[in-house]
Design an enzyme around this catalytic site. Structure first.
Site, mmCIF file in Angstrom:
data_model
loop_
_atom_site.group_PDB
_atom_site.id
_atom_site.type_symbol
_atom_site.label_atom_id
_atom_site.label_comp_id
_atom_site.label_asym_id
_atom_site.label_seq_id
_atom_site.Cartn_x
_atom_site.Cartn_y
_atom_site.Cartn_z
ATOM 1 N N TYR A 1 19.415 -40.666 -23.588
ATOM 2 C CA TYR A 1 18.673 -41.730 -24.275
ATOM 3 C C TYR A 1 19.550 -42.546 -25.217
ATOM 4 C CZ TYR A 1 14.545 -39.180 -22.618
ATOM 5 O OH TYR A 1 13.601 -38.545 -21.846
ATOM 6 N N LYS B 1 21.288 -27.724 -16.626
ATOM 7 C CA LYS B 1 21.377 -27.941 -15.178
ATOM 8 C C LYS B 1 22.850 -27.750 -14.817
ATOM 9 C CE LYS B 1 19.537 -29.276 -11.238
ATOM 10 N NZ LYS B 1 18.629 -28.384 -10.480
ATOM 11 N N ASP C 1 14.940 -26.780 -13.670
ATOM 12 C CA ASP C 1 13.879 -26.771 -12.653
ATOM 13 C C ASP C 1 13.135 -25.440 -12.677
ATOM 14 O OD1 ASP C 1 16.401 -25.928 -11.922
ATOM 15 O OD2 ASP C 1 16.285 -26.601 -9.849
ATOM 16 N N ASP D 1 12.335 -33.468 -23.638
ATOM 17 C CA ASP D 1 11.235 -34.438 -23.639
ATOM 18 C C ASP D 1 10.199 -34.028 -22.586
ATOM 19 O OD1 ASP D 1 9.723 -36.687 -23.982
ATOM 20 O OD2 ASP D 1 11.210 -38.108 -23.242
ATOM 21 N N ASP E 1 6.394 -31.741 -23.177
ATOM 22 C CA ASP E 1 5.079 -32.278 -22.797
ATOM 23 C C ASP E 1 4.386 -31.330 -21.820
ATOM 24 O OD1 ASP E 1 5.245 -34.494 -24.391
ATOM 25 O OD2 ASP E 1 4.578 -35.871 -22.814
#
Ligand code: NAD
Length: 364
Positions: free
Chosen positions: A141, A191, A223, A247, A251
């Site tokens: 970001y 990852k 994942d 992020d 959620d």
């Protein structure tokens, strides 16, 4: 104690839920002889409308001069078509950066009386108590370049995922410190099978882990973590991860509790004021209707008391009051079942304030 709090109500339901949280803070101040002084400032859409920028200088100054910052939410359809630099979210990213808030803490606790409002089975949810620690100021970001470009003669776009060792070190340390006072387990999510930045992340996490021999460290690919959060969320204590993975996973984790309206968050840095906010957005669909669930914002000020002001007892009383109103069956629309009486934002706030009064009276 005297504490200066900058209040950023923001947009949509932000001003409504922030008002609830301020009432709760005032109730705590009354009982414990603290003085909280509030400075209101603009952020997001309301700042764009009035000052043509999502993050006015005066807001940054007020935040920097305070002991803690309380934020409602920003954004809404009115500002969705504005150019990138004039988007409400820019204000949010900007204030996090200005305050150097590198760690976002999102506790996810399943209240037993609410487990039937989750889409998952009760036996999966009951007893969930985890903390997601998301890196907040680095990664995809904020990486440079982030722009449209040309590739092989056609339109393309690039974003950059970059982490410095020091950025990884401080967030992973934060996770271990939290695990020390919780259940002594850190899950570092990356990852590393694909991304070089993740391989550095994993290396650094291992190194930091050696400084905390009593705390279990496990690594999990993002994942798999997304799957495990739904399959068996009780296995997690503290989960630490980079900005974008955090992020998304936070959620996802929020849905374990059944409603976005229940979850608080804290963003903390090194030394300066922390920023406390509910994880939900500005909920334009219910804004201005006195329907919003204020509990996430109320729980956010409990985090402010605990992490910024060291008022652990006061924070626990707020948390106890929230559990009390839920166990007593009080519900706003988002957490109600068919047949429940639905409380407004202000009614729910009154219930929490009453519960705090009652708890303090019993304890004295
Ligand atoms: P949202 O969280 O605002 O709303 C999603 C759904 O949850 C809506 O149906 C809403 O009514 C409900 N909801 C959310 N909070 C609630 C509460 N406290 N009580 C009852 N119901 C609640 O997410 P969205 O609809 O994707 O986004 C709306 C706007 O908020 C967008 O402009 C988005 O950019 C912004 N946003 C801001 C933040 C922030 O300020 N931190 C976070 C997420 C989204």
């Amino acid at each position: 104690m005297n504490k200066k709090i900058t209040v950023l109500p923001g947009d949509g339901i932000g001003p409504e839920v922030v008002q609830s949280a301020v009432e709760v803070l005032d109730t705590i101040a009354k009982h414990f002889d603290h003085q909280f002084t509030y400075t209101y400032a603009k952020l997001g859409g309301v700042a764009i409308d009035e000052e043509n920028t999502p993050l006015p200088e005066a807001t940054v100054k007020a935040c920097k001069e305070s002991d803690g910052v309380l934020l409602g939410a920003v954004g809404g359809p009115k500002w969705d078509t504005l150019p990138g630099h004039l988007r409400p979210e820019k204000g949010l990213l900007g204030i996090r950066k200005q305050l150097n808030l590198f760690a976002n803490l999102r506790p996810v606790t399943a209240h037993e009386s609410l487990t039937d409002s989750s889409t998952l089975k009760q036996e999966v949810i009951n007893g969930v108590d985890l903390m997601i620690v998301r890196e907040l100021t680095g990664g995809l970001y904020f990486g440079d370049p982030s722009e449209r470009c040309q590739k092989d003669g056609e339109e393309a776009a690039v974003d950059t995922l970059l982490y410095k060792r020091s950025e990884i070190e401080r967030i992973v340390k934060q996770a271990f410190e939290l695990a020390k006072v919780r259940r002594q387990k850190v899950t570092s999510v990356d990852k590393a099978n694909v991304l070089e930045s993740s391989r550095l992340w994993r290396e650094v996490a291992e190194e930091i882990g050696t400084q905390y021999p009593d705390i279990e460290l496990e690594h999990m690919l993002v994942d798999n973590a997304a799957m495990q959060l739904i399959r068996n969320p009780k296995q997690f204590d503290v989960v630490v991860t980079e900005n974008m993975f955090g992020d998304i996973l936070s959620d996802e984790a929020s849905m374990l509790t059944g409603s976005l309206g229940m979850l608080p968050s804290a963003s903390i840095g090194s030394g300066g004021p922390g920023l406390y906010e509910p994880i939900h957005g500005s909920a334009p669909d219910i804004a201005g209707q006195n329907k919003a669930n204020p509990l996430a914002t109320i729980a956010s000020v409990a985090m402010m008391l605990k992490y910024s002001f060291g008022m652990v007892k006061e924070a626990e009383i707020i948390e106890e009051a929230i559990s009390h109103v839920l166990n007593a069956g009080h519900r706003t629309g988002d957490i109600s079942k068919q047949g429940d009486a639905i409380l407004s934002t202000t009614e729910m706030t009154e219930k929490v304030v009453d519960a705090i009064d009652a708890i303090v009276t019993v304890k004295n």
